[in-house]
Design an enzyme around this catalytic site. Structure first.
Site, PDB file in Angstrom:
ATOM      1  CG  HIS A 118      41.692  44.329  38.739  1.00 19.70           C
ATOM      2  ND1 HIS A 118      41.076  44.703  39.917  1.00 19.70           N
ATOM      3  CD2 HIS A 118      42.912  43.844  39.093  1.00 19.70           C
ATOM      4  CE1 HIS A 118      41.896  44.449  40.930  1.00 19.70           C
ATOM      5  NE2 HIS A 118      43.014  43.915  40.458  1.00 19.70           N
ATOM      6  CD  GLU A 119      45.367  41.926  37.062  1.00 20.51           C
ATOM      7  OE1 GLU A 119      46.305  42.591  37.535  1.00 20.51           O
ATOM      8  OE2 GLU A 119      44.690  41.146  37.768  1.00 20.51           O
ATOM      9  CG  HIS A 122      47.222  46.270  39.552  1.00 20.27           C
ATOM     10  ND1 HIS A 122      46.978  46.927  40.735  1.00 20.27           N
ATOM     11  CD2 HIS A 122      46.550  45.085  39.634  1.00 20.27           C
ATOM     12  CE1 HIS A 122      46.189  46.183  41.504  1.00 20.27           C
ATOM     13  NE2 HIS A 122      45.909  45.066  40.852  1.00 20.27           N
ATOM     14  CG  HIS A 128      44.213  45.230  45.032  1.00 16.00           C
ATOM     15  ND1 HIS A 128      44.883  44.119  45.476  1.00 16.00           N
ATOM     16  CD2 HIS A 128      43.996  45.018  43.707  1.00 16.00           C
ATOM     17  CE1 HIS A 128      45.067  43.285  44.478  1.00 16.00           C
ATOM     18  NE2 HIS A 128      44.542  43.810  43.383  1.00 16.00           N
TER      19      HIS A 128
END
Lengths: 416, 88
Positions: A118-119, A122, A128
Site C-alpha cells: 500500500h505505502e 503512494h 487512496h
C-alpha cells in the site's frame, strides 16, 4: 484509483531498508520489502534495485513523532505513510509505525507485506482508492496471504500502468490527474466586538472538555482541538455557546468534565452549575459546599487521568473528590507544594488525552508528564506561544507546539 | 446516528479533519462548522469506505473510523483562497 499528480521520471528506482521492527529479523523485513516492491514492477516497466547509497525509496520503522508532521500513535491507529515522488526532500520516504506488532501471512498482528505494498503505491504516485478490492484503500484489510503469490487487484494495475506503462508494451500516454473538489468556502465573518488579547492575557479557567481544551477569559473562551489546533484566533462569547449561565457573570474560576456522567461543571465564586452538553441542568446554581468545600471559591479543578478523581485547588491547598461516591476523599486538603515545581494560586489545570497534566498560571504553563507529580524540566513555557498561536517575539524559546506549525505563528498545510 | 455521544462527535470531527473530509480549522477566519457540512463530510467518508451513505455517525461508521489505516488523508485539500487565476 486516484493519482497524486506526481510521478518518478525514471524507470529504475533504488531502495534501502534502514532498520527492522522488533518482531522481525532484518533479513525477513528486507525480503518482504523487496517482494512488496516487486509487486509493482510486475505490472509495469519499473525496476527496483536495493542500494547502500542514497536511495529513491527509503524505508524506515519509526515511532511517535518523527519530524514529518505525521506522528504515529502506538499499536493500532495509523500504521504507515509514504511521500509521493518529486514532492520535496522526503519524496519516496516510507515510514512504518515501529510500535505495531508486524507479521506476515497470518491473521495475528499486522501484515507488513500488505502495508508495504500500500505505502509503495503512494511512493510511486498513487493516492487512496475507494475501489472495493484495491490495495490502495486507506483502511487495513488484514493479511493478503503468501507474499510470493500476491498480485495487485485490477484497479491498482490500471492506476500504476497509467503512470508507468505496461510491462512489455508501449507506455500509455499519461492522463491528467483528477483533483477532488474542495467544499465551498463559508461566508466571511461579520463585524467583531472587542475581546481580550489572547497573546498577553492570563486565563480564568482552562478545561479539557470532550478532548478539547477550552481557555476561558472574562466572558469569552477559545477552543483548542485535541490535535492542538486553535479553532479560531477570535474567542466565542460564553453565553452564546453555554446556554444557562447568568448573562452578567463576569468570569469563571474553574471548569471540568465529570468522569461519572460526562457532564460539565462550571464554578464561579462560591456557586457552580452543571451542564449536559451545552445546556444548563435545572436547579443550578448550587453552593460549592455541596462538594464539601468550605472555601470562598476555587482556583482550579481538573480530573486526573491516572485515577479518575477530581482535584480542587485553592491558594496553597488541594482536595480530592470522588465523583462516583459524591464525596471528598479523606486526608484532604493537602499542601499544593506536593505538585513540585509550580507556584501556589494556580489559574487552572488540565489533564490531556495522553495522560500529561498541564498547570497554568499567568502567561505560563508547566507540564507534568504521565502520572508524575514533579514538573518536567524546561518549564514553565509560554501559553501564548504554545497554545494560543501567537507569534514569537525575541529569541527562540522551547516549544512543544505540534509538528508542522512554525514557531513564528505560521500554519503549514500539506497540499498536492 | 443512534445518538452518538458528544465525545464521539468530537472525535469524529477530528478524524474527518485529519483525513481531509473537513477543512482544517482556520484560526484566521473563525468559521463555524454546520451540521449539514458535517453530514456531507460523513457521507464522503462513507462513500470512500464503501459504507451506506447515511451521513450519520452510525455504529458501522464509527467502527470504520477506529480501524487501523494509512496516515495519509483520503482527500487532498488545497489551501483556502488559493486561486488558479493569476493577475496578468
Amino acid at each position: 484509483y486516484a493519482l497524486s499528480g506526481s510521478v518518478w521520471d525514471k524507470k529504475l528506482l533504488t531502495w534501502r531498508l534502514e532498520n527492522s521492527p522488533n518482531t522481525m529479523s532484518q533479513d525477513v523485513s528486507r525480503t518482504l520489502i523487496g517482494t512488496a516492491l516487486a509487486v509493482w514492477s510486475k505490472e509495469t516497466q519499473l525496476q527496483f534495485r536495493e542500494t547502500r547509497e542514497q536511495p529513491d525509496i527509503r524505508v524506515e520503522f519509526v515511532t511517535g513523532s518523527h519530524g514529518d508532521g505525521y506522528p504515529f500513535d502506538g499499536q493500532g491507529g495509523t500504521l504507515g505513510h509514504a511521500f509521493f515522488p518529486g514532492v520535496g526532500e522526503r519524496a519516496g520516504e516510507t515510514h512504518m509505525d515501529a510500535d505495531e506488532s508486524w507479521s506476515y501471512n497470518t491473521e495475528e498482528g499486522t501484515d507488513l507485506f500488505a502495508v508495504a505494498v500500500h505505502e509503495f503505491g503512494h511512493s510511486l504516485g498513487l493516492y487512496h482508492s475507494s475501489s472495493e478490492n484495491s490495495i490502495m484503500k486507506p483502511y487495513y484489510q488484514g493479511t493478503v496471504g503468501d507474499p510470493s503469490r500476491y498480485r495487485l487487484p485490477p484497479d491498482d494495475v490500471d492506476g500504476i500502468q497509467t503512470l508507468y506503462g505496461q510491462p512489455d508494451s508501449g507506455h500509455r500516454p499519461p492522463v491528467t490527474p483528477t483533483r477532488r473538489a474542495l467544499p465551498p468556502r463559508g461566508p466571511s465573518p461579520g463585524p467583531r466586538l472587542p475581546f481580550p488579547d489572547r497573546c498577553s492575557t492570563n486565563f480564568d479557567a482552562i478545561a479539557n472538555i470532550r478532548g478539547e481544551a477550552f481557555f476561558f477569559k472574562n466572558r469569552y473562551f477559545w477552543r483548542v482541538q485535541s490535535s492542538r489546533q486553535l479553532v479560531s484566533l477570535n474567542p466565542a462569547h460564553l453565553n452564546r455557546f453555554w446556554l444557562g449561565l447568568p448573562p452578567d457573570l463576569p468570569k469563571l474560576d474553574a471548569v471540568y468534565e465529570r468522569t461519572n456522567d460526562s457532564k460539565i461543571v462550571f464554578i464561579s465564586g462560591t456557586s457552580y452549575w452543571v451542564f449536559k452538553d451545552t445546556l444548563v441542568e435545572p436547579g443550578y446554581p448550587r453552593p460549592l459546599a455541596d462538594f464539601g468545600l468550605n472555601t470562598d471559591g476555587v482556583d482550579a479543578a481538573f480530573v486526573w487521568k491516572h485515577n479518575g478523581k477530581t482535584y480542587f485547588f485553592r491558594k496553597n491547598l488541594f482536595w480530592r473528590f470522588d465523583e462516583k461516591r459524591g464525596q471528598m476523599d479523606s486526608g484532604y486538603p493537602k499542601d499544593s507544594s506536593l505538585w513540585q515545581g509550580v507556584p501556589p494560586n494556580i489559574d487552572d489545570i488540565i489533564s490531556w488525552e495522553n495522560g500529561d497534566t498541564y498547570f497554568f498560571k499567568g502567561t505560563q504553563y508547566w507540564k507534568f508528564q504521565g502520572g508524575n507529580v514533579e514538573a518536567d524540566p524546561g518549564y514553565p513555557r509560554s501559553t501564548a506561544l504554545n497554545w494560543m498561536y501567537c507569534p514569537l517575539e525575541g529569541p527562540a524559546v522551547p516549544t512543544d507546539a505540534p509538528e508542522g506549525r512554525d514557531q513564528r505563528g505560521c500554519s503549514c498545510t500539506c497540499t498536492d | 446516528g443512534g445518538n452518538p455521544s458528544a465525545r464521539d462527535i468530537s472525535k469524529g470531527v477530528d478524524w474527518l479533519t485529519r483525513y481531509g473530509y473537513l477543512p482544517p480549522p482556520d484560526p484566521f477566519s473563525a468559521r463555524q462548522q454546520t451540521l449539514e457540512g458535517l453530514r456531507e463530510a460523513v457521507k464522503a467518508m462513507q462513500r470512500v469506505a464503501g459504507l451506506p451513505e447515511t451521513g450519520e455517525l452510525d455504529d458501522a461508521t464509527v467502527r470504520m473510523m477506529n480501524k487501523p489505516r494509512c496516515s495519509l488523508p483520503d482527500i487532498i485539500m488545497r489551501p483556502e483562497g488559493r486561486s488558479r487565476r493569476n493577475k496578468r
